[in-house]
Scaffold this motif. Structure first.
Motif, PDB file in Angstrom:
ATOM      1  N   GLU A  11       0.992  -1.259  -0.146  1.00 44.90           N
ATOM      2  CA  GLU A  11      -0.183   0.113   0.081  1.00 44.90           C
ATOM      3  C   GLU A  11       0.872   1.515  -0.124  1.00 44.90           C
ATOM      4  O   GLU A  11       0.408   2.445  -0.312  1.00 44.90           O
ATOM      5  CB  GLU A  11      -0.831  -0.096   1.182  1.00 44.90           C
ATOM      6  N   PHE A  12       1.994   0.917   0.565  1.00 40.50           N
ATOM      7  CA  PHE A  12       2.820   2.427   0.847  1.00 40.50           C
ATOM      8  C   PHE A  12       4.175   2.200   0.424  1.00 40.50           C
ATOM      9  O   PHE A  12       5.226   2.252   1.006  1.00 40.50           O
ATOM     10  CB  PHE A  12       2.898   2.951   2.126  1.00 40.50           C
ATOM     11  N   PRO A  13       4.598   1.644  -1.093  1.00 38.69           N
ATOM     12  CA  PRO A  13       5.939   1.197  -1.334  1.00 38.69           C
ATOM     13  C   PRO A  13       6.789   2.245  -1.220  1.00 38.69           C
ATOM     14  O   PRO A  13       8.230   1.898  -1.409  1.00 38.69           O
ATOM     15  CB  PRO A  13       5.516   0.905  -2.940  1.00 38.69           C
ATOM     16  N   ASP A  14       6.677   3.649  -1.445  1.00 37.50           N
ATOM     17  CA  ASP A  14       7.356   4.493  -1.476  1.00 37.50           C
ATOM     18  C   ASP A  14       7.671   5.367  -0.338  1.00 37.50           C
ATOM     19  O   ASP A  14       8.290   6.273  -0.060  1.00 37.50           O
ATOM     20  CB  ASP A  14       6.995   5.747  -2.582  1.00 37.50           C
ATOM     21  N   ARG A  15       7.075   4.922   0.884  1.00 43.88           N
ATOM     22  CA  ARG A  15       7.275   5.401   2.210  1.00 43.88           C
ATOM     23  C   ARG A  15       8.071   4.520   3.310  1.00 43.88           C
ATOM     24  O   ARG A  15       7.931   3.306   2.876  1.00 43.88           O
ATOM     25  CB  ARG A  15       5.768   5.699   2.775  1.00 43.88           C
ATOM     26  N   GLU A  56     -16.693  -4.841   8.740  1.00 47.86           N
ATOM     27  CA  GLU A  56     -16.459  -3.734   9.865  1.00 47.86           C
ATOM     28  C   GLU A  56     -16.247  -2.395   9.322  1.00 47.86           C
ATOM     29  O   GLU A  56     -16.531  -1.404   9.782  1.00 47.86           O
ATOM     30  CB  GLU A  56     -15.628  -4.185  10.985  1.00 47.86           C
ATOM     31  N   THR A  57     -15.201  -2.507   8.362  1.00 49.33           N
ATOM     32  CA  THR A  57     -15.086  -1.272   7.505  1.00 49.33           C
ATOM     33  C   THR A  57     -16.068  -0.749   6.873  1.00 49.33           C
ATOM     34  O   THR A  57     -16.191   0.597   6.802  1.00 49.33           O
ATOM     35  CB  THR A  57     -13.598  -1.528   6.691  1.00 49.33           C
ATOM     36  N   ALA A  58     -16.876  -1.593   6.541  1.00 52.83           N
ATOM     37  CA  ALA A  58     -17.868  -1.049   5.462  1.00 52.83           C
ATOM     38  C   ALA A  58     -19.119  -0.358   6.671  1.00 52.83           C
ATOM     39  O   ALA A  58     -19.365   0.849   5.973  1.00 52.83           O
ATOM     40  CB  ALA A  58     -18.773  -2.012   4.981  1.00 52.83           C
ATOM     41  N   VAL A  59     -19.184  -0.725   7.763  1.00 56.33           N
ATOM     42  CA  VAL A  59     -20.093   0.008   8.808  1.00 56.33           C
ATOM     43  C   VAL A  59     -19.282   1.183   9.088  1.00 56.33           C
ATOM     44  O   VAL A  59     -20.075   2.266   9.310  1.00 56.33           O
ATOM     45  CB  VAL A  59     -20.213  -0.949   9.862  1.00 56.33           C
ATOM     46  N   ALA A  60     -17.857   1.291   9.422  1.00 51.54           N
ATOM     47  CA  ALA A  60     -17.263   2.462   9.977  1.00 51.54           C
ATOM     48  C   ALA A  60     -17.319   3.475   9.014  1.00 51.54           C
ATOM     49  O   ALA A  60     -17.786   4.616   9.135  1.00 51.54           O
ATOM     50  CB  ALA A  60     -15.882   2.147  10.180  1.00 51.54           C
ATOM     51  N   ARG A  61     -17.240   3.076   7.545  1.00 50.34           N
ATOM     52  CA  ARG A  61     -17.302   4.196   6.339  1.00 50.34           C
ATOM     53  C   ARG A  61     -18.935   4.843   6.574  1.00 50.34           C
ATOM     54  O   ARG A  61     -18.981   5.760   6.420  1.00 50.34           O
ATOM     55  CB  ARG A  61     -17.333   3.438   5.182  1.00 50.34           C
ATOM     56  N   ALA A  62     -19.857   3.847   6.565  1.00 49.96           N
ATOM     57  CA  ALA A  62     -21.285   4.244   6.284  1.00 49.96           C
ATOM     58  C   ALA A  62     -21.421   5.042   7.801  1.00 49.96           C
ATOM     59  O   ALA A  62     -22.143   6.274   7.483  1.00 49.96           O
ATOM     60  CB  ALA A  62     -22.281   3.057   6.476  1.00 49.96           C
ATOM     61  N   LEU A  75      -8.585   4.055   4.898  1.00 43.89           N
ATOM     62  CA  LEU A  75      -8.094   4.213   3.625  1.00 43.89           C
ATOM     63  C   LEU A  75      -7.967   3.466   2.558  1.00 43.89           C
ATOM     64  O   LEU A  75      -8.161   3.543   1.530  1.00 43.89           O
ATOM     65  CB  LEU A  75      -6.433   4.706   4.047  1.00 43.89           C
ATOM     66  N   THR A  76      -8.039   2.144   3.051  1.00 45.72           N
ATOM     67  CA  THR A  76      -7.857   0.944   2.078  1.00 45.72           C
ATOM     68  C   THR A  76      -8.249  -0.235   2.565  1.00 45.72           C
ATOM     69  O   THR A  76      -8.072  -0.422   3.995  1.00 45.72           O
ATOM     70  CB  THR A  76      -6.570   0.917   1.424  1.00 45.72           C
ATOM     71  N   THR A  77      -8.696  -1.385   1.880  1.00 48.82           N
ATOM     72  CA  THR A  77      -8.864  -2.753   2.583  1.00 48.82           C
ATOM     73  C   THR A  77      -8.299  -3.746   1.250  1.00 48.82           C
ATOM     74  O   THR A  77      -8.121  -3.218   0.184  1.00 48.82           O
ATOM     75  CB  THR A  77     -10.610  -2.833   2.815  1.00 48.82           C
ATOM     76  N   GLY A  78      -7.972  -4.950   1.960  1.00 45.63           N
ATOM     77  CA  GLY A  78      -7.562  -5.872   0.954  1.00 45.63           C
ATOM     78  C   GLY A  78      -7.442  -7.148   1.646  1.00 45.63           C
ATOM     79  O   GLY A  78      -7.830  -7.307   2.680  1.00 45.63           O
ATOM     80  N   THR A  79      -6.595  -8.214   1.053  1.00 45.85           N
ATOM     81  CA  THR A  79      -6.374  -9.381   1.431  1.00 45.85           C
ATOM     82  C   THR A  79      -4.869  -9.773   1.217  1.00 45.85           C
ATOM     83  O   THR A  79      -4.457  -9.547   0.231  1.00 45.85           O
ATOM     84  CB  THR A  79      -7.217 -10.599   0.912  1.00 45.85           C
ATOM     85  N   ILE A  80      -4.444 -10.274   2.315  1.00 41.65           N
ATOM     86  CA  ILE A  80      -2.993 -10.731   1.923  1.00 41.65           C
ATOM     87  C   ILE A  80      -2.783 -11.809   2.994  1.00 41.65           C
ATOM     88  O   ILE A  80      -3.010 -12.074   3.968  1.00 41.65           O
ATOM     89  CB  ILE A  80      -2.206  -9.490   2.370  1.00 41.65           C
ATOM     90  N   ALA A  81      -2.054 -12.950   2.352  1.00 42.97           N
ATOM     91  CA  ALA A  81      -1.774 -14.087   2.980  1.00 42.97           C
ATOM     92  C   ALA A  81      -2.842 -14.823   3.562  1.00 42.97           C
ATOM     93  O   ALA A  81      -2.948 -15.315   5.089  1.00 42.97           O
ATOM     94  CB  ALA A  81      -0.553 -14.045   4.003  1.00 42.97           C
ATOM     95  N   ASP A  82      -4.138 -14.590   2.933  1.00 44.33           N
ATOM     96  CA  ASP A  82      -5.432 -15.319   3.605  1.00 44.33           C
ATOM     97  C   ASP A  82      -5.865 -14.609   4.564  1.00 44.33           C
ATOM     98  O   ASP A  82      -6.791 -15.230   5.472  1.00 44.33           O
ATOM     99  CB  ASP A  82      -5.193 -16.790   3.949  1.00 44.33           C
ATOM    100  N   ARG A  83      -5.511 -13.499   4.729  1.00 42.55           N
ATOM    101  CA  ARG A  83      -6.072 -12.723   6.064  1.00 42.55           C
ATOM    102  C   ARG A  83      -6.573 -11.133   5.431  1.00 42.55           C
ATOM    103  O   ARG A  83      -5.880 -10.771   4.457  1.00 42.55           O
ATOM    104  CB  ARG A  83      -5.016 -12.118   6.971  1.00 42.55           C
TER     105      ARG A  83
END
Length: 312
Positions: A11-15, A56-62, A75-83
């Motif tokens: 998500e933040f390759p340049d930081r 949870e993030t959908a509720v938080a946004r709403a 800021l963002t959501t996703g999946t990594i290593a089955d989590r």
């Protein structure tokens, strides 16, 4: 921590990361505060239950979009290593759980009023069909629509909900178990009342406080759909009884906050009993620790048992 590093790299390759600090936030999420060298900061949350964290993030946004409740921006959501993961902005403020008892009475009342108003806004903004566990569907007029997936009959769902709370009580509560069952069996509840979002863990322990009051509410996991009065009973208990011995003034402030948005509902006695029941034991089966400094062991049991006895 390897998965956190992988999320940051994606998500933040340049930081450049300055520090990563794990924090305890609930029983089902791994939460890490990340500080960057450039001075920015985010919070990374990971869960083996990908569906739950994305709900949870959908509720938080709403909630952030539809109410005045200060919710950290997702800021963002996703999946990594089955989590599943979510990256949210880091909110400013101190842990309200630790600060509540140090606040002056007027500020405590303002906090209670904020929670009451916030719950009223949630009930005004989230109308659902059915009761129980909630899921999110994309593609509605507002982008995400929420619906209950467990039951269409209130009496059946509520009976299961309150009995689940009784069954979860450890042996230290055996002296009042029969009285709780009797109160449950003799109680009458409305037939299929209106259903609203029930943020069952809306409480000071999941909030931050700053110089201007509540600065962030952080945890929106495992949302339910229920009669508004049940949610009112639960949140009111966690705000007005959890930290002080006499919550009379806080209760007035909480109700005033709710009534600034919508009429305060009729709260059946069984709802207040259920509010204490479903607050006394956590999802891991442990007796919860009220107050700050937190009461533990027999003192925690006594806190919950006294409140149940007062309501029976």
């Amino acid at each position: 921590m390897d998965d956190v590093v992988a999320v940051l790299a994606h998500e933040f390759p340049d930081r450049t990361v300055a520090s990563m600090t794990p924090v305890r936030r609930g029983n089902h999420k791994e939460t890490t505060i990340v500080d960057f060298v450039d001075g920015g900061a985010v919070v990374v949350q990971l869960s083996t239950d990908e569906e739950a964290i994305h709900l949870e993030t959908a509720v938080a946004r709403a909630v952030g979009n539809r109410t005045s409740i200060p919710v950290p921006r997702v800021l963002t959501t996703g999946t990594i290593a089955d989590r599943g993961y979510a990256v949210v902005e880091r909110a400013s403020g101190d842990e309200l759980h630790e600060q509540f008892v140090r606040l002056d009475e007027r500020t405590q009342q303002n906090v209670a009023r904020t929670f009451g108003r916030g719950l009223g806004e949630i009930h005004d903004s989230f109308t659902l069909d059915g009761y129980g566990a909630v899921t999110a569907d994309t593609g509605g007029e507002s982008g995400v629509e929420f619906r209950a997936v467990e039951a269409t009959d209130w009496e059946t769902w509520f009976s299961s909900y309150v009995h689940g709370g009784i069954e979860a009580l450890p042996p230290a509560f055996d002296s009042i178990r029969d009285a709780l069952l009797e109160a449950t069996e003799s109680a009458s509840v409305p037939e299929n009342p209106p259903s609203r979002l029930y943020p069952w863990d809306l409480r000071p322990g999941n909030a931050l406080v700053g110089s201007n009051g509540v600065s962030a509410v952080l945890d929106w996991g495992n949302p339910l759909a229920a009669e508004p009065a049940l949610a009112v009973a639960k949140v009111e208990h966690l705000v007005t009884d959890w930290y002080v011995s006499d919550g009379t003034s806080l209760r007035r402030a909480f109700r005033a906050g709710y009534e600034s948005v919508r009429p305060y509902p009729t709260v059946e006695p069984i709802y207040r009993i259920t509010a204490v029941l479903r607050s006394a034991v956590d999802s891991a089966g442990e007796v919860t620790r009220p107050g700050y400094p937190e009461q533990t062991g027999s003192r925690a049991v006594s806190f919950h048992r006294r409140r149940l006895e007062d309501l029976l």
